[in-house]
Design an enzyme around this catalytic site. Structure first.
Site, short mmCIF file in Angstrom:
data_model
loop_
_atom_site.label_atom_id
_atom_site.label_comp_id
_atom_site.label_asym_id
_atom_site.label_seq_id
_atom_site.Cartn_x
_atom_site.Cartn_y
_atom_site.Cartn_z
N CYS A 146 4.23 -5.67 16.01
CA CYS A 146 3.65 -4.74 16.99
C CYS A 146 2.16 -5.10 17.13
O CYS A 146 1.48 -5.35 16.13
CB CYS A 146 3.82 -3.30 16.54
SG CYS A 146 5.55 -2.81 16.34
N CYS A 164 5.51 -7.40 7.48
CA CYS A 164 6.48 -6.89 8.45
C CYS A 164 6.72 -7.96 9.50
O CYS A 164 5.82 -8.70 9.86
CB CYS A 164 5.94 -5.63 9.12
SG CYS A 164 7.14 -4.83 10.23
N CYS A 224 -0.70 -3.16 15.06
CA CYS A 224 -0.46 -2.83 13.65
C CYS A 224 -1.06 -3.88 12.70
O CYS A 224 -0.82 -5.07 12.87
CB CYS A 224 1.04 -2.71 13.41
SG CYS A 224 1.47 -2.44 11.69
N CYS A 280 3.22 8.47 1.57
CA CYS A 280 3.64 7.52 2.60
C CYS A 280 3.90 6.18 1.91
O CYS A 280 2.99 5.62 1.29
CB CYS A 280 2.53 7.40 3.64
SG CYS A 280 2.84 6.15 4.88
N CYS A 298 -2.09 1.87 8.27
CA CYS A 298 -1.09 1.00 7.69
C CYS A 298 -1.57 -0.45 7.57
O CYS A 298 -1.89 -1.10 8.56
CB CYS A 298 0.12 1.13 8.60
SG CYS A 298 1.40 -0.01 8.37
N GLU A 333 0.83 -1.21 0.00
CA GLU A 333 0.00 0.00 0.00
C GLU A 333 0.86 1.26 0.00
O GLU A 333 1.95 1.28 0.56
CB GLU A 333 -0.84 0.04 1.28
CG GLU A 333 -1.84 -1.07 1.37
CD GLU A 333 -2.62 -1.00 2.67
OE1 GLU A 333 -3.47 -1.86 2.87
OE2 GLU A 333 -2.37 -0.09 3.47
#
Ligand code: SAH
Length: 349
Positions: A119, A115, A122, A108, A337, A95
């Site tokens: 976290c 990832c 997220c 962004c 995100c 994205e």
């Protein structure tokens, strides 16, 4: 030439030159191609009008498109925020978000497919880690948006590495992309207009400090004690706050740049006035700024009330730390995100 970058959008002029010489083409074409890619942001090789037809055909045959990605879907928010979902030619999807404001246009960008940092709050972390992006894949997100803006006589003014992935875990490609964006023959966008956000890979922060680049550093803190931080950010167990802040101090000493600490406010978890005070004391005396982000709920966590957010900001301000509260953008289009990708993938099942 031993290069992991295989697409021209990820190569510097002298590297394109090496590629051209292997293909039996004259060296001066490299600068032309670089300028078409990075300054004109053309979406097809056939628009590189000063190249001979045979060279355009060679490029098309080998790479199909100047960008190793393709738009799958996009959404525009009532506030003007635009979100793009791209399919990568080499596999996976990412994205990118455009945040238009009166005085500036910020993009962004993502640095990894997924990832590995995990976290708790997220959306990207939930989908796991697939792979690092190449510099060409990182830069192409910028070029795609630049192209769109050009059509409206606008141009990008700022770039934030705050999309999917941990930029400093893909250090070489991220640095290469910064230098490509920075290049005088290309976009020529100043490093001071670029922000790299990290969950806190302390050794890489020190490496970045030594790069002799004036990029802004944003550090995702989200808590002011090690136990609280590690509970929501597993990386906190690898690099505790003392080690992280020492690396940040080194960054400031080397670059004289003000660091921005990100603090996502989660209801009843890290949003109490005593936590604001502890955060203030932790950062006291440092050249910094705290950016409060009311959490975009993706799991169990919820956002504190506006009153509680304002109280947190006031308590932090009282300790003498400059604070801002991030204005919400694009919540109607899953701008947090990883959210659009998650939604689209679920929809495809
Ligand atoms: N991996 C990098 C950059 C990508 S995330 C980093 O950790 O900094 C960009 C920022 O968005 C980080 O501060 C991250 O902690 C924050 N973030 C992630 N998910 C969020 C959510 N659901 N709500 C608010 N902020 C979030």
């Amino acid at each position: 030439m031993q290069l992991s970058e295989r697409h021209p959008a990820g190569l510097f002029p002298e590297e394109i030159e090496a590629f051209l010489s292997e293909a039996g083409e004259p060296a001066y074409r490299a600068r032309q191609i670089f300028t078409w890619l990075h300054r004109q942001a053309v979406p097809s090789f056939s628009e590189m009008t000063n190249l001979p037809r045979e060279l355009i055909e060679k490029l098309e045959e080998r790479f199909q498109s100047p960008w190793p990605l393709e738009l799958v879907t996009s959404r525009t928010s009532a506030d003007g925020t635009e979100k793009y979902l791209f399919a990568l030619s080499a596999g996976g999807s990412i994205e990118t978000v455009l945040l238009p404001e009166e005085e500036r246009d910020t993009v962004c960008i993502s640095t990894q497919v997924g990832c590995a940092m995990n976290c708790s709050f997220c959306a990207t972390g939930r989908s796991g880690f697939q792979r690092d992006l190449s510099a060409a894949e990182i830069v192409s997100q910028v070029l795609f948006v630049q192209r769109r803006l050009k059509a409206e006589d606008r141009q990008l003014t700022n770039i934030v590495y705050m999309g999917m992935g941990e930029p400093l875990a893909n250090y070489a490609a991220v640095l290469r992309s910064v230098r490509l964006i920075n290049h005088p023959l290309g976009m020529n966008l100043g490093a001071r207009r670029i922000t790299i956000s990290t969950c806190g890979l302390a050794p890489r922060i020190r490496d970045l400090a030594d790069e002799d680049l004036q990029v802004n550093l944003a550090v995702s803190l989200h808590a002011a004690t090690d136990p609280e931080r590690s509970a929501i950010m597993p990386i906190g167990r690898v690099y505790p706050l003392a080690e992280l802040l020492a690396a940040c101090d080194y960054y400031t000493a080397r670059t004289h740049r003000r660091i921005s600490y990100e603090y996502a406010l989660i209801d009843s978890l890290n949003d109490g006035p005593e936590q604001a005070e502890r955060l203030g004391n932790l950062l006291k005396g440092r050249l910094c700024h705290v950016n409060l982000i009311p959490i975009n709920p993706v799991g169990e966590e919820t956002r504190p009330s506006a009153k509680r957010i304002a109280e947190f900001a006031r308590a932090l301000e009282r300790t003498g730390i400059p604070v801002s509260i991030r204005r919400e953008r694009g919540t109607d289009i899953e701008a947090a995100c990883g959210q659009l990708r998650q939604r689209t993938l679920e929809g495809c099942r």
